[in-house]
Design an enzyme around this catalytic site. Structure first.
Site, PDB file in Angstrom:
ATOM      1  N   LYS A  16       0.948  -1.223   0.119  1.00 35.47           N
ATOM      2  CA  LYS A  16      -0.099  -0.061  -0.015  1.00 35.47           C
ATOM      3  C   LYS A  16       1.010   1.092  -0.107  1.00 35.47           C
ATOM      4  O   LYS A  16       0.709   2.173  -0.878  1.00 35.47           O
ATOM      5  CB  LYS A  16      -0.933   0.143   1.172  1.00 35.47           C
ATOM      6  CG  LYS A  16      -1.817  -1.344   1.428  1.00 35.47           C
ATOM      7  CD  LYS A  16      -2.647  -1.104   2.577  1.00 35.47           C
ATOM      8  CE  LYS A  16      -1.866  -0.977   3.821  1.00 35.47           C
ATOM      9  NZ  LYS A  16      -1.076  -2.429   4.292  1.00 35.47           N
TER      10      LYS A  16
ATOM     11  N   ARG B 188       1.034  -9.378  13.800  1.00 33.73           N
ATOM     12  CA  ARG B 188       0.356  -8.301  13.106  1.00 33.73           C
ATOM     13  C   ARG B 188      -0.509  -8.804  12.189  1.00 33.73           C
ATOM     14  O   ARG B 188      -1.659  -8.451  11.919  1.00 33.73           O
ATOM     15  CB  ARG B 188       1.395  -7.683  12.260  1.00 33.73           C
ATOM     16  CG  ARG B 188       2.288  -6.663  13.205  1.00 33.73           C
ATOM     17  CD  ARG B 188       3.382  -5.978  12.585  1.00 33.73           C
ATOM     18  NE  ARG B 188       3.115  -5.167  11.583  1.00 33.73           N
ATOM     19  CZ  ARG B 188       3.999  -4.597  10.579  1.00 33.73           C
ATOM     20  NH1 ARG B 188       5.085  -5.308  10.405  1.00 33.73           N
ATOM     21  NH2 ARG B 188       3.592  -3.738   9.653  1.00 33.73           N
TER      22      ARG B 188
ATOM     23  N   ARG C 281      12.470  -2.082  10.257  1.00 34.49           N
ATOM     24  CA  ARG C 281      11.650  -1.918  11.199  1.00 34.49           C
ATOM     25  C   ARG C 281      11.524  -2.841  12.419  1.00 34.49           C
ATOM     26  O   ARG C 281      11.529  -4.130  12.147  1.00 34.49           O
ATOM     27  CB  ARG C 281      10.353  -1.505  10.574  1.00 34.49           C
ATOM     28  CG  ARG C 281      10.001  -0.226  10.151  1.00 34.49           C
ATOM     29  CD  ARG C 281       8.727  -0.156   9.200  1.00 34.49           C
ATOM     30  NE  ARG C 281       7.517  -0.656   9.793  1.00 34.49           N
ATOM     31  CZ  ARG C 281       6.386  -0.725   9.418  1.00 34.49           C
ATOM     32  NH1 ARG C 281       6.142   0.079   7.931  1.00 34.49           N
ATOM     33  NH2 ARG C 281       5.211  -1.258   9.803  1.00 34.49           N
TER      34      ARG C 281
ATOM     35  N   ARG D 125      -8.582   0.859  10.499  1.00 33.48           N
ATOM     36  CA  ARG D 125      -8.137  -0.430  10.773  1.00 33.48           C
ATOM     37  C   ARG D 125      -9.080  -1.206  11.605  1.00 33.48           C
ATOM     38  O   ARG D 125      -8.789  -2.398  11.932  1.00 33.48           O
ATOM     39  CB  ARG D 125      -6.740  -0.614  11.449  1.00 33.48           C
ATOM     40  CG  ARG D 125      -5.499  -0.788  10.528  1.00 33.48           C
ATOM     41  CD  ARG D 125      -4.288  -0.658  11.245  1.00 33.48           C
ATOM     42  NE  ARG D 125      -3.118  -1.238  10.905  1.00 33.48           N
ATOM     43  CZ  ARG D 125      -2.105  -0.931  10.041  1.00 33.48           C
ATOM     44  NH1 ARG D 125      -2.252   0.336   9.932  1.00 33.48           N
ATOM     45  NH2 ARG D 125      -0.988  -1.551   9.990  1.00 33.48           N
TER      46      ARG D 125
ATOM     47  N   ARG E  72      11.544  -6.113   3.934  1.00 36.10           N
ATOM     48  CA  ARG E  72      11.484  -4.446   3.758  1.00 36.10           C
ATOM     49  C   ARG E  72      12.453  -3.837   4.677  1.00 36.10           C
ATOM     50  O   ARG E  72      12.734  -4.184   5.568  1.00 36.10           O
ATOM     51  CB  ARG E  72       9.970  -4.213   4.345  1.00 36.10           C
ATOM     52  CG  ARG E  72      10.030  -2.622   4.530  1.00 36.10           C
ATOM     53  CD  ARG E  72       8.294  -2.332   4.783  1.00 36.10           C
ATOM     54  NE  ARG E  72       7.634  -2.748   5.664  1.00 36.10           N
ATOM     55  CZ  ARG E  72       6.582  -2.845   5.924  1.00 36.10           C
ATOM     56  NH1 ARG E  72       5.723  -2.047   4.883  1.00 36.10           N
ATOM     57  NH2 ARG E  72       5.755  -3.519   6.903  1.00 36.10           N
TER      58      ARG E  72
HETATM   59  P1  ADP Z   1       2.578  -1.738   3.343  1.00 31.34           P
HETATM   60  O1  ADP Z   1       2.361  -0.283   3.041  1.00 31.34           O
HETATM   61  O2  ADP Z   1       1.026  -2.331   2.518  1.00 31.34           O
HETATM   62  O3  ADP Z   1       2.746  -2.188   4.783  1.00 31.34           O
HETATM   63  P2  ADP Z   1       4.858  -1.466   1.371  1.00 31.34           P
HETATM   64  O4  ADP Z   1       4.308  -0.510   0.435  1.00 31.34           O
HETATM   65  O5  ADP Z   1       5.695  -0.886   2.593  1.00 31.34           O
HETATM   66  O6  ADP Z   1       3.505  -2.283   2.284  1.00 31.34           O
HETATM   67  O7  ADP Z   1       5.653  -2.941   0.893  1.00 31.34           O
HETATM   68  C1  ADP Z   1       6.163  -3.966   1.581  1.00 31.34           C
HETATM   69  C2  ADP Z   1       7.436  -4.254   0.997  1.00 31.34           C
HETATM   70  O8  ADP Z   1       7.188  -4.804  -0.144  1.00 31.34           O
HETATM   71  C3  ADP Z   1       8.326  -3.310   0.847  1.00 31.34           C
HETATM   72  O9  ADP Z   1       9.606  -3.635   0.918  1.00 31.34           O
HETATM   73  C4  ADP Z   1       8.201  -2.849  -0.548  1.00 31.34           C
HETATM   74  O10 ADP Z   1       9.554  -2.491  -0.913  1.00 31.34           O
HETATM   75  C5  ADP Z   1       7.824  -4.166  -1.247  1.00 31.34           C
HETATM   76  N1  ADP Z   1       7.134  -4.019  -2.296  1.00 31.34           N
HETATM   77  C6  ADP Z   1       6.046  -3.289  -2.561  1.00 31.34           C
HETATM   78  N2  ADP Z   1       5.288  -3.432  -3.599  1.00 31.34           N
HETATM   79  C7  ADP Z   1       6.013  -4.303  -4.209  1.00 31.34           C
HETATM   80  C8  ADP Z   1       5.776  -5.076  -5.354  1.00 31.34           C
HETATM   81  N3  ADP Z   1       4.830  -4.787  -6.258  1.00 31.34           N
HETATM   82  N4  ADP Z   1       6.707  -6.143  -5.704  1.00 31.34           N
HETATM   83  C9  ADP Z   1       7.557  -6.572  -4.969  1.00 31.34           C
HETATM   84  N5  ADP Z   1       7.854  -5.958  -3.796  1.00 31.34           N
HETATM   85  C10 ADP Z   1       7.176  -4.807  -3.299  1.00 31.34           C
HETATM   86  P1  AMP Z   2       1.735   0.355   9.402  1.00 31.44           P
HETATM   87  O1  AMP Z   2       3.070   1.311   8.911  1.00 31.44           O
HETATM   88  O2  AMP Z   2       0.555   0.829   8.736  1.00 31.44           O
HETATM   89  O3  AMP Z   2       2.335  -1.220   9.236  1.00 31.44           O
HETATM   90  O4  AMP Z   2       1.502   0.433  10.929  1.00 31.44           O
HETATM   91  C1  AMP Z   2       2.480   0.108  11.941  1.00 31.44           C
HETATM   92  C2  AMP Z   2       1.836  -0.034  13.312  1.00 31.44           C
HETATM   93  O5  AMP Z   2       1.220   1.301  13.488  1.00 31.44           O
HETATM   94  C3  AMP Z   2       0.812  -1.032  13.345  1.00 31.44           C
HETATM   95  O6  AMP Z   2       1.147  -2.327  13.556  1.00 31.44           O
HETATM   96  C4  AMP Z   2       0.032  -0.378  14.577  1.00 31.44           C
HETATM   97  O7  AMP Z   2       0.522  -0.983  15.695  1.00 31.44           O
HETATM   98  C5  AMP Z   2       0.124   0.984  14.175  1.00 31.44           C
HETATM   99  N1  AMP Z   2      -1.049   1.629  13.654  1.00 31.44           N
HETATM  100  C6  AMP Z   2      -1.077   2.115  12.415  1.00 31.44           C
HETATM  101  N2  AMP Z   2      -2.100   2.471  11.869  1.00 31.44           N
HETATM  102  C7  AMP Z   2      -3.055   2.243  12.863  1.00 31.44           C
HETATM  103  C8  AMP Z   2      -4.546   2.360  13.184  1.00 31.44           C
HETATM  104  N3  AMP Z   2      -5.165   2.902  12.042  1.00 31.44           N
HETATM  105  N4  AMP Z   2      -4.863   1.894  13.874  1.00 31.44           N
HETATM  106  C9  AMP Z   2      -4.431   1.585  15.261  1.00 31.44           C
HETATM  107  N5  AMP Z   2      -2.778   1.318  14.779  1.00 31.44           N
HETATM  108  C10 AMP Z   2      -2.252   1.782  13.907  1.00 31.44           C
END
Ligand code: ADP
Ligand code: AMP
Length: 216
Positions: free
Chosen positions: A13, A171, A160, A88, A127
């Site tokens: 996302k 998660r 992270r 969420r 990631r």
């Molecule tokens: P989210 O925001 O849903 O938690 P991220 O955008 O941070 O996910 O993506 C999770 C991981 O996957 C990151 O390391 C990112 O670089 C990688 N990633 C995102 N989109 C793709 C894709 N289409 N193909 C391969 N890897 C991807």
């Molecule tokens: P994310 O970067 O979206 O993966 O979020 C990282 C962490 O932040 C999550 O695992 C939660 O602990 C917290 N968090 C982010 N967004 C929310 C939300 N909308 N509601 C509650 N916790 C959140």
């Protein structure tokens, strides 16, 4: 345009959010980013949130809703917004819709990103993020030019804490229990679109733009 990106952690996302926000000139709001900033700054809210985030649990609805409402009420969201990682829970979704309703507004589209679980785990575990400029990489699919170094600002990349194997599983369980019900919630309201999150970033991007353009 008022859009929500919904889907499991690691589905991609955030990677798509910046591009979409720029393309449609709308403000991106990522609650994960906002919370991590509060943690880094060591604010009271950040210190409280940190405990939940490290365990892979959700931060309390009231805290997150407060953060989002403050931003949505600001001028930067006047043109529209893209919510990444919020809502969420059903409680957050209800609060969001009543907040928008008060201003005669509503969410136009919810994009639900889906991907097989094995791919989700592969994406989260590979990631790597830049703590300074927030750029996101992946060890295999989107590596930085120089190992461990951010292409954009030269800072050292980190994994992270909540992307470590011991937290990923919790998660995903939290997602399934607390966030997945939102798929039906938005389907019932007729604004859910499903997006195949598989394939390279550019392919997902093309699918997403087609979807957002056709659904207005
Ligand atoms: P989210 O925001 O849903 O938690 P991220 O955008 O941070 O996910 O993506 C999770 C991981 O996957 C990151 O390391 C990112 O670089 C990688 N990633 C995102 N989109 C793709 C894709 N289409 N193909 C391969 N890897 C991807
Ligand atoms: P994310 O970067 O979206 O993966 O979020 C990282 C962490 O932040 C999550 O695992 C939660 O602990 C917290 N968090 C982010 N967004 C929310 C939300 N909308 N509601 C509650 N916790 C959140």
């Amino acid at each position: 345009m008022r859009v929500i990106f919904l889907g499991p952690p690691g589905v991609g996302k955030g990677t798509q959010a910046d591009f979409v926000a720029k393309k449609f000139s709308i403000q991106k709001l990522s609650t994960g980013d906002l919370l991590r900033e509060s943690v880094e700054r060591g604010t009271k809210l950040g210190n409280e949130a940190k405990i939940f985030m490290e365990r892979g649990e959700l931060v309390s609805d009231n805290v997150v809703i407060g953060l989002v409402e403050e931003k949505l009420g600001s001028s930067e969201c006047r043109n529209g917004f893209l919510l990444d990682g919020f809502p969420r829970t059903v409680a957050q979704a209800n609060k969001l819709s009543s907040f928008l309703e008060k201003n005669g507004e509503a969410i136009d589209r919810v994009v639900y990103f889906y991907l097989p679980i094995a791919d989700i785990i592969e994406r989260i575990s590979g990631r790597r993020s830049c703590p300074k400029c927030k750029a996101v990489y992946h060890l295999r699919s989107i590596p930085p030019k120089k190992d461990g170094v951010c292409d954009v600002c030269g800072n050292t990349l980190i994994q992270r804490n909540d992307d470590k194997p011991e937290t990923i599983q919790s998660r995903l369980v939290v997602y399934q229990k607390q966030t997945e019900p939102l798929i039906q919630y938005y389907k019932d309201r007729g604004i859910l679109s499903e997006l195949d999150g598989s394939g390279p970033v550019s392919v997902v991007q093309d699918r997403l733009i087609a979807l957002l353009t056709q659904s207005g």
